[in-house]
Design a protein around this motif. Structure first.
Motif, PDB file in Angstrom:
ATOM      1  N   GLU A   1      -0.560  -8.713   8.405  1.00  0.00           N
ATOM      2  CA  GLU A   1       0.246  -7.721   7.671  1.00  0.00           C
ATOM      3  C   GLU A   1       0.072  -6.322   8.257  1.00  0.00           C
ATOM      4  O   GLU A   1       1.017  -5.542   8.319  1.00  0.00           O
ATOM      5  N   ILE A   2      -1.162  -5.984   8.664  1.00  0.00           N
ATOM      6  CA  ILE A   2      -1.396  -4.661   9.281  1.00  0.00           C
ATOM      7  C   ILE A   2      -0.564  -4.546  10.555  1.00  0.00           C
ATOM      8  O   ILE A   2       0.079  -3.522  10.799  1.00  0.00           O
TER       9      ILE A   2
ATOM     10  N   LYS B   1       2.202  -6.036  11.351  1.00  0.00           N
ATOM     11  CA  LYS B   1       3.618  -5.815  11.003  1.00  0.00           C
ATOM     12  C   LYS B   1       3.842  -4.375  10.565  1.00  0.00           C
ATOM     13  O   LYS B   1       4.827  -3.733  10.946  1.00  0.00           O
ATOM     14  N   THR B   2       2.921  -3.860   9.736  1.00  0.00           N
ATOM     15  CA  THR B   2       3.076  -2.510   9.172  1.00  0.00           C
ATOM     16  C   THR B   2       3.070  -1.446  10.270  1.00  0.00           C
ATOM     17  O   THR B   2       3.916  -0.553  10.273  1.00  0.00           O
TER      18      THR B   2
ATOM     19  N   GLN C   1       6.139  -0.507  12.224  1.00  0.00           N
ATOM     20  CA  GLN C   1       7.204   0.257  11.541  1.00  0.00           C
ATOM     21  C   GLN C   1       6.942   1.756  11.688  1.00  0.00           C
ATOM     22  O   GLN C   1       5.792   2.176  11.621  1.00  0.00           O
TER      23      GLN C   1
ATOM     24  N   ASP D   1       6.887   5.671  10.296  1.00  0.00           N
ATOM     25  CA  ASP D   1       6.903   6.396   9.023  1.00  0.00           C
ATOM     26  C   ASP D   1       7.948   7.510   9.106  1.00  0.00           C
ATOM     27  O   ASP D   1       8.682   7.613  10.098  1.00  0.00           O
TER      28      ASP D   1
ATOM     29  N   GLN E   1       3.432   3.446  10.786  1.00  0.00           N
ATOM     30  CA  GLN E   1       3.229   3.377   9.332  1.00  0.00           C
ATOM     31  C   GLN E   1       1.753   3.114   9.018  1.00  0.00           C
ATOM     32  O   GLN E   1       1.132   2.243   9.599  1.00  0.00           O
TER      33      GLN E   1
ATOM     34  N   GLY F   1      -1.425   2.619   5.868  1.00  0.00           N
ATOM     35  CA  GLY F   1      -1.501   1.879   4.602  1.00  0.00           C
ATOM     36  C   GLY F   1      -2.926   1.522   4.218  1.00  0.00           C
ATOM     37  O   GLY F   1      -3.890   1.922   4.881  1.00  0.00           O
TER      38      GLY F   1
ATOM     39  N   CYS G   1      -2.466   6.631  13.220  1.00  0.00           N
ATOM     40  CA  CYS G   1      -2.189   5.614  12.197  1.00  0.00           C
ATOM     41  C   CYS G   1      -3.472   5.417  11.386  1.00  0.00           C
ATOM     42  O   CYS G   1      -4.528   5.159  11.962  1.00  0.00           O
TER      43      CYS G   1
ATOM     44  N   LYS H   1       1.434   2.710   2.160  1.00  0.00           N
ATOM     45  CA  LYS H   1       1.627   1.603   1.211  1.00  0.00           C
ATOM     46  C   LYS H   1       0.393   0.703   1.115  1.00  0.00           C
ATOM     47  O   LYS H   1      -0.490   0.731   1.967  1.00  0.00           O
TER      48      LYS H   1
ATOM     49  N   ILE I   1      -1.029  -2.627   1.848  1.00  0.00           N
ATOM     50  CA  ILE I   1      -0.619  -3.617   2.861  1.00  0.00           C
ATOM     51  C   ILE I   1      -0.978  -5.039   2.443  1.00  0.00           C
ATOM     52  O   ILE I   1      -0.205  -5.976   2.616  1.00  0.00           O
TER      53      ILE I   1
END
Length: 470
Positions: free
Chosen positions: A293-294, A296-297, A300, A302, A308, A310, A436, A458, A460
């Motif tokens: 998940e990190i 993927k984040t 993205q 910001d 991004q 999180g 990041c 967010k 994550i």
């Protein structure tokens, strides 16, 4: 070969667990190789490498380039590379396992004569990590292995190979027999009187009956064997639909897919195995999925066009510091083309020490900031892949007006919810305005602390106390 009486347990172990596992693994892309064919390649029952397959793959995967021409490694070097991989157990199972793991990940260097009698060394690899499809996956059953004294021989139910190198050992049990028995059998077989020469190659060790599965790695004590819970539901659903027809999928099926799908298992071995002070460790499922998940984040953007940021909320005792180490390893290897830097920020000296020590057992180049000025020196010097520091050292970094504008700096901040991080977080951002930030926390958040989480971006991934119980 001993003739075992066919008991009900043995019969149902075969029909309910071992045979369905064999069938599924073959559907997943593993080629079946019979115990007899294995034995012909091994040289003896004590040895476990499938030498014909390994020899062929070493030839196929390796070339060295000199003066613009590609050359094959000499037959002598191919044989030497096979011998060198079979590390002696002199210093025990985990040390041998670590040397083998290094060789699998990094390859080994061998001298070749080039040009007019000049000798140069070139790297030879055992596994093609960049192109998984170039590797060969095999599965065999009833893999009979002799102990040193031939009095403690053992015969694991299933063994999986990559390029002729064993990487997983599976013990199957009948549905009415506890999976703990399979765990104990695996642990017994790793003892020096038994067959550690097989387990020194093992990255994943599995115990299964069709309704319950536990996994670990070489040398794992019984209390640390764990369960996998697949969180990529689409991946699992698609695989079950593709591979399992005419019967209801079992817990065993789900785990074999989660852990041994070739692309997944290569990722688990490459990024999610580490050696921490002479203990070999493999990730728990929440660590693997948090890192997915990190990744993927951070791909993205910001609102400022940076990566991004999180927060990871994992309950205490769920292995947060190892998650940080695995994440650092993943970032530095996967994003190497961007020249990433990883900075791990904690607020306690003993945690800083513990995390720094864990890194010293990885292939990364870690450095621990001893004071604020040293932190600035390390940041400017650029040689360390990973810097660990205590948050208050950013006071000095800000005073010295150090600024790093890179968007490929990753700050992994432990216990990031704490309110005192407010001012210090501002200082971190002054020093790294485009970095990041990934915050890690494990304690229930007070109302005022939720604002601090918001500053990181967010949420994550979460792993709660309840997840730990379930």
């Amino acid at each position: 070969m001993k003739n075992f009486p066919i008991t009900t347990d043995l019969y149902s172990e075969k029909t309910a667990s071992q045979q369905p596992a064999l069938d599924l693994l073959q559907s997943m892309g593993y080629t079946y190789i019979s115990p007899q064919d294995c034995e012909a390649q091994r040289g003896s029952r004590y040895h476990v490498l499938l030498k014909d397959i390994l020899r062929g793959q070493l030839r196929r995967l390796n070339r060295y380039t000199f003066a613009g021409a590609e050359n094959e490694f000499s037959a002598a070097n191919i044989e030497r590379a096979m011998d060198d991989l079979d590390e002696p157990l002199t210093d025990g199972l985990v040390r041998a396992s670590e040397k083998i793991y290094d060789a699998l990940l990094l390859g080994k260097s061998y001298p070749e004569t080039v040009g007019e009698g000049k000798i140069l060394s070139f790297n030879l690899r055992y596994i093609d990590w960049e192109h998984p499809e170039n590797n060969l996956f095999h599965v065999t059953e009833e893999f009979a292995v002799d102990s040193r004294d031939k009095l403690h021989n053992a015969r694991p139910d299933l063994v999986l190979f990559i390029n002729g190198i064993p990487f997983a050992v599976i013990e199957c049990k009948a549905p009415q027999i506890s999976v703990e028995q399979a765990v104990e059998q695996n642990i017994r077989n790793q003892q020096k009187e038994y067959i550690p020469q097989l387990y020194k190659f093992a990255q994943i060790v599995l115990a299964t009956n069709k309704n319950s599965v536990k996994y670990a790695t070489a040398g794992t004590p019984k209390k640390f064997w764990t369960v996998w819970k697949e969180q990529d539901t689409d991946f699992l659903k698609d695989a079950l639909a593709r591979y399992i027809h005419d019967r209801i999928p079992t817990e065993q099926d789900r785990n074999l897919i989660s852990l041994f799908t070739p692309a997944r298992v290569m990722e688990l071995i490459r990024y999610f195995v580490l050696f921490d002070a002479n203990v070999k460790k493999i990730c728990r499922y929440q660590q693997y999925f948090a890192i997915q998940e990190i990744i993927k984040t951070i791909q993205q953007p910001d609102e400022k066009g940076n990566r991004q940021s999180g927060v990871i909320w994992h309950t205490q005792g769920s292995g947060k510091s190892l998650t940080m180490v695995m994440l650092a390893k993943y970032l530095l290897m996967e994003l190497s083309s961007c020249h990433p830097r990883v900075i791990i920020v904690t607020d306690r000296k003993e945690l800083d020490r513990q995390i720094a020590a864990t890194f010293s057992h990885t292939r990364l180049n870690p450095a621990r900031a001893t004071n604020g000025r040293n932190l600035v020196d390390l940041l400017q010097d650029g040689r360390a892949d990973v810097i660990t520091t205590i948050i208050n050292k950013f006071n000095t970094a800000e005073k010295l007006e150090h600024k790093n504008l890179s968007r490929n700096v990753f700050l992994l901040v432990d216990e990031s919810h704490r309110s005192n991080y407010g001012l210090l977080a501002t200082r971190m951002r002054t020093v790294f305005p485009n970095a990041c930030y990934i915050g890690f926390t494990g304690t229930p958040l007070m109302k005022k602390e939720k604002n601090t989480v918001a500053k990181f971006g967010k949420l994550i991934h979460t792993y709660t106390i309840q997840d730990g119980v379930d």
